[in-house]
Design an enzyme around this catalytic site. Structure first.
Site, mmCIF file in Angstrom:
data_model
loop_
_atom_site.group_PDB
_atom_site.id
_atom_site.type_symbol
_atom_site.label_atom_id
_atom_site.label_comp_id
_atom_site.label_asym_id
_atom_site.label_seq_id
_atom_site.Cartn_x
_atom_site.Cartn_y
_atom_site.Cartn_z
ATOM 1 N N ASP A 1 5.605 -1.499 6.453
ATOM 2 C CA ASP A 1 4.145 -1.557 6.397
ATOM 3 C C ASP A 1 3.600 -2.758 7.156
ATOM 4 O O ASP A 1 4.346 -3.642 7.580
ATOM 5 C CB ASP A 1 3.659 -1.562 4.938
ATOM 6 N N ASN B 1 3.144 -3.380 -10.146
ATOM 7 C CA ASN B 1 2.509 -2.111 -10.529
ATOM 8 C C ASN B 1 3.368 -0.904 -10.144
ATOM 9 O O ASN B 1 2.912 0.238 -10.216
ATOM 10 C CB ASN B 1 1.113 -1.984 -9.895
ATOM 11 N N HIS C 1 4.569 -0.250 -7.125
ATOM 12 C CA HIS C 1 4.452 0.259 -5.741
ATOM 13 C C HIS C 1 5.737 0.018 -4.952
ATOM 14 O O HIS C 1 6.494 -0.906 -5.240
ATOM 15 C CB HIS C 1 3.209 -0.297 -5.030
ATOM 16 N N GLU D 1 0.689 2.716 -3.517
ATOM 17 C CA GLU D 1 0.198 2.275 -4.820
ATOM 18 C C GLU D 1 0.271 3.440 -5.814
ATOM 19 O O GLU D 1 0.468 4.589 -5.422
ATOM 20 C CB GLU D 1 -1.255 1.803 -4.663
HETATM 21 P P1 PGA Z 1 7.371 -9.559 -3.507
HETATM 22 O O1 PGA Z 1 6.685 -8.202 -3.109
HETATM 23 O O2 PGA Z 1 8.784 -9.497 -3.035
HETATM 24 O O3 PGA Z 1 6.593 -10.610 -2.763
HETATM 25 O O4 PGA Z 1 7.272 -9.689 -4.991
HETATM 26 C C1 PGA Z 1 7.353 -7.008 -3.361
HETATM 27 C C2 PGA Z 1 6.411 -5.847 -3.192
HETATM 28 O O5 PGA Z 1 5.219 -5.966 -3.493
HETATM 29 O O6 PGA Z 1 6.876 -4.787 -2.751
#
Ligand code: PGA
Length: 249
Positions: free
Chosen positions: A74, A143, A145, A150
């Site tokens: 992404d 959450n 995702h 999302e």
């Molecule tokens: P993070 O993000 O490794 O910074 O916790 C992971 C994500 O949101 O996929």
């Protein structure tokens, strides 16, 4: 599409550094066995020690990325690749500039693309033309995702423009001077895109991920926890530290 459900494999270790090492071992073993591999790469705080370990192996002379192709999950919409908070800049800083990747085989959505429909379709075509992703590295949001898919994202979703939820914007604001600066939209591979990878490894560390991990591994496979839809893939490994695995039974 595969309609049967599978229980993801879980590797649970004590510390975040052990979890990162297990993950980099998996990637490095595949890269050594198949130098022309297609890697699916992820950004975020969690994979940073994975990239550090891969870079160290490259410096030690045991790992080359020269024949590899990569696709990132992404990118923020509206950020140029040289914007310090873009995912392209993150990847350049933590991996691409530090190893022997061939720049022409690096793919990451272009946050400044103007014809987004054409750009996202071309991204999917490029993945297919590369023979598909051999191993996809994932993180997980608190959450649930995966990439920027999302809650509510469909199992058949493809690379597209997505709206970020307020909790994701909040979580990512730590990288920006002000919460208002966090982009509200991104270009993200879809869940359908991710499910086509031949193998998937999801790395999660820390207590903030424990509930999402439980929902993903032991909950019903449904869109309320996008990572639970990984149960539709036959070869998924969750690599967890003690805190991220603390709610698993
Ligand atoms: P993070 O993000 O490794 O910074 O916790 C992971 C994500 O949101 O996929």
């Amino acid at each position: 599409m595969n309609h049967s459900l599978h229980r993801p494999k879980v590797i649970s270790v004590n510390s975040p550094s052990e979890a990162a090492e297990k993950t980099s071992n998996m990637i490095a073993e595949m890269l050594v066995a198949t130098p022309r591999i297609t890697l699916g790469l992820a950004t975020g705080s969690t994979p940073i020690p994975v990239y550090q370990d891969l870079v160290q192996r490259h410096r030690d002379g045991t790992l080359s990325f020269a024949e590899a192709t990569s696709f990132n999950l992404d990118e923020y919409l509206g950020l140029a690749g040289d914007h310090p908070q873009s995912f392209r800049a993150f990847m350049d800083e933590h991996l691409f500039r530090l190893v022997d990747m061939n720049v022409s085989r690096i793919h990451i959505p272009d946050g400044l693309a103007t014809d987004l429909d054409a750009h996202t379709k071309a991204y999917e075509k490029a993945i297919a033309a590369a023979g598909g992703i051999d191993i996809q590295l994932l993180g997980i949001g608190s959450n649930g995702h995966i990439a920027f898919n999302e809650p509510g994202s469909s199992r058949t979703s493809r690379t597209r423009v997505v709206e970020l939820t307020s909790d994701t914007i909040q979580a990512n604001s730590r990288f920006f001077d002000r919460a208002e600066d966090v982009p509200r939209q991104a270009i993200s591979m879809g869940i359908g895109t991710i499910l086509e990878a031949k193998r998937i490894v999801l790395l999660a560390t820390g207590p903030a991920k424990a509930q999402a991990v439980k929902d993903a591994v032991q909950g019903d496979a449904n869109e309320s926890c996008p990572a639970s839809l990984l149960q539709y893939h036959p070869d998924v490994t969750f690599v967890l530290d003690a805190e991220a695995s603390s709610l698993l039974q």
